[in-house]
Design a protein around this motif. Structure first.
Motif, PDB file in Angstrom:
ATOM      1  N   VAL A 153       4.732 -55.972 -87.849  1.00  0.00           N
ATOM      2  CA  VAL A 153       4.924 -54.540 -88.125  1.00  0.00           C
ATOM      3  C   VAL A 153       4.970 -53.771 -86.814  1.00  0.00           C
ATOM      4  O   VAL A 153       4.032 -53.814 -86.031  1.00  0.00           O
ATOM      5  CB  VAL A 153       3.802 -53.988 -89.025  1.00  0.00           C
ATOM      6  CG1 VAL A 153       3.954 -52.488 -89.234  1.00  0.00           C
ATOM      7  CG2 VAL A 153       3.790 -54.719 -90.356  1.00  0.00           C
ATOM      8  N   GLU A 154       6.097 -53.089 -86.599  1.00  0.00           N
ATOM      9  CA  GLU A 154       6.261 -52.296 -85.380  1.00  0.00           C
ATOM     10  C   GLU A 154       5.909 -50.831 -85.574  1.00  0.00           C
ATOM     11  O   GLU A 154       5.399 -50.197 -84.661  1.00  0.00           O
ATOM     12  CB  GLU A 154       7.711 -52.389 -84.881  1.00  0.00           C
ATOM     13  CG  GLU A 154       8.098 -53.751 -84.394  1.00  0.00           C
ATOM     14  CD  GLU A 154       9.519 -53.773 -83.842  1.00  0.00           C
ATOM     15  OE1 GLU A 154      10.300 -52.840 -84.113  1.00  0.00           O
ATOM     16  OE2 GLU A 154       9.843 -54.750 -83.150  1.00  0.00           O
ATOM     17  N   GLU A 155       6.224 -50.298 -86.768  1.00  0.00           N
ATOM     18  CA  GLU A 155       6.069 -48.857 -86.954  1.00  0.00           C
ATOM     19  C   GLU A 155       5.926 -48.541 -88.441  1.00  0.00           C
ATOM     20  O   GLU A 155       6.562 -49.167 -89.287  1.00  0.00           O
ATOM     21  CB  GLU A 155       7.320 -48.155 -86.405  1.00  0.00           C
ATOM     22  CG  GLU A 155       7.408 -46.689 -86.680  1.00  0.00           C
ATOM     23  CD  GLU A 155       8.755 -46.087 -86.273  1.00  0.00           C
ATOM     24  OE1 GLU A 155       8.806 -44.867 -86.153  1.00  0.00           O
ATOM     25  OE2 GLU A 155       9.742 -46.833 -86.092  1.00  0.00           O
ATOM     26  N   VAL A 156       5.077 -47.558 -88.743  1.00  0.00           N
ATOM     27  CA  VAL A 156       5.005 -46.976 -90.083  1.00  0.00           C
ATOM     28  C   VAL A 156       5.281 -45.493 -89.904  1.00  0.00           C
ATOM     29  O   VAL A 156       4.555 -44.803 -89.199  1.00  0.00           O
ATOM     30  CB  VAL A 156       3.625 -47.195 -90.737  1.00  0.00           C
ATOM     31  CG1 VAL A 156       3.542 -46.470 -92.076  1.00  0.00           C
ATOM     32  CG2 VAL A 156       3.348 -48.687 -90.918  1.00  0.00           C
ATOM     33  N   ASP A 157       6.355 -45.014 -90.514  1.00  0.00           N
ATOM     34  CA  ASP A 157       6.781 -43.624 -90.389  1.00  0.00           C
ATOM     35  C   ASP A 157       6.796 -42.993 -91.777  1.00  0.00           C
ATOM     36  O   ASP A 157       7.743 -43.154 -92.542  1.00  0.00           O
ATOM     37  CB  ASP A 157       8.177 -43.559 -89.753  1.00  0.00           C
ATOM     38  CG  ASP A 157       8.641 -42.142 -89.462  1.00  0.00           C
ATOM     39  OD1 ASP A 157       8.132 -41.195 -90.094  1.00  0.00           O
ATOM     40  OD2 ASP A 157       9.524 -41.987 -88.605  1.00  0.00           O
TER      41      ASP A 157
END
Length: 171
Positions: A153-157
């Motif tokens: 997981v790189e990013e949660v936006d």
């Protein structure tokens, strides 16, 4: 925790009624909160598919589990009628997540795409393996993506409704 309904009135399932305790209407509770006693601090609970609302009057650890006394539940027969029902609360009853934590219920429904922009699907639910949490992503097929920051997981936006992952779309 998982979301039971969408939108502003969204309900989050925190556990279920697992059994009865004694003759005075107490119920045994299976909690999915961490720590498990946190479920007792939310009131009212919304039970079952009818979302029947019951206030939590008292609760405590009992052996390896939890027991609770609910408003309107004063005998063993009434408690027995609640066994198996999911325990949910309104999402707005939960405290805001801190900067380094997320509620699983907030991840459900988010679009998942790879770093290169390939859409994999949407998060249906999550589960824990003990070693890590896993996103269950429904798209052209079901994918199980480990929820590991920096690895998968790189990013949660939340504003864009997106989780960006490092994941081979063919896997």
């Amino acid at each position: 925790m998982r979301a039971a309904l969408g939108g502003e009135g969204r309900m989050v399932v925190l556990g279920r009624i697992a059994g009865v305790h004694g003759i005075h209407g107490w119920v045994k509770v299976f909690s999915e909160t961490e720590p498990r006693e946190n479920i007792l601090s939310y009131s009212p609970w919304y039970l079952g598919t009818t979302a029947q609302s019951l206030a939590v009057l008292d609760g405590r650890r009992q052996g390896k589990g939890l027991v609770a006394r609910l408003a309107g539940c004063s005998d063993r027969d009434r408690a027995a009628g609640l066994v198996g029902m999911e325990v949910a609360v309104r999402r707005d009853q939960l405290p805001p997540a801190t900067a380094d934590e997320l509620y699983w219920a907030d991840l459900e429904g988010l679009r998942v795409e790879t770093a290169s922009g390939d859409t994999l699907g949407r998060v249906d639910h999550l589960f824990s393996t003990g070693a890590n949490d896993v996103l269950v992503v429904w798209g052209a097929r079901v994918r199980l993506v480990p929820f590991l920051w920096g690895t998968a997981v790189e990013e949660v936006d939340f504003e864009r409704g997106l989780i960006r992952v490092r994941w081979d779309p063919d896997f």
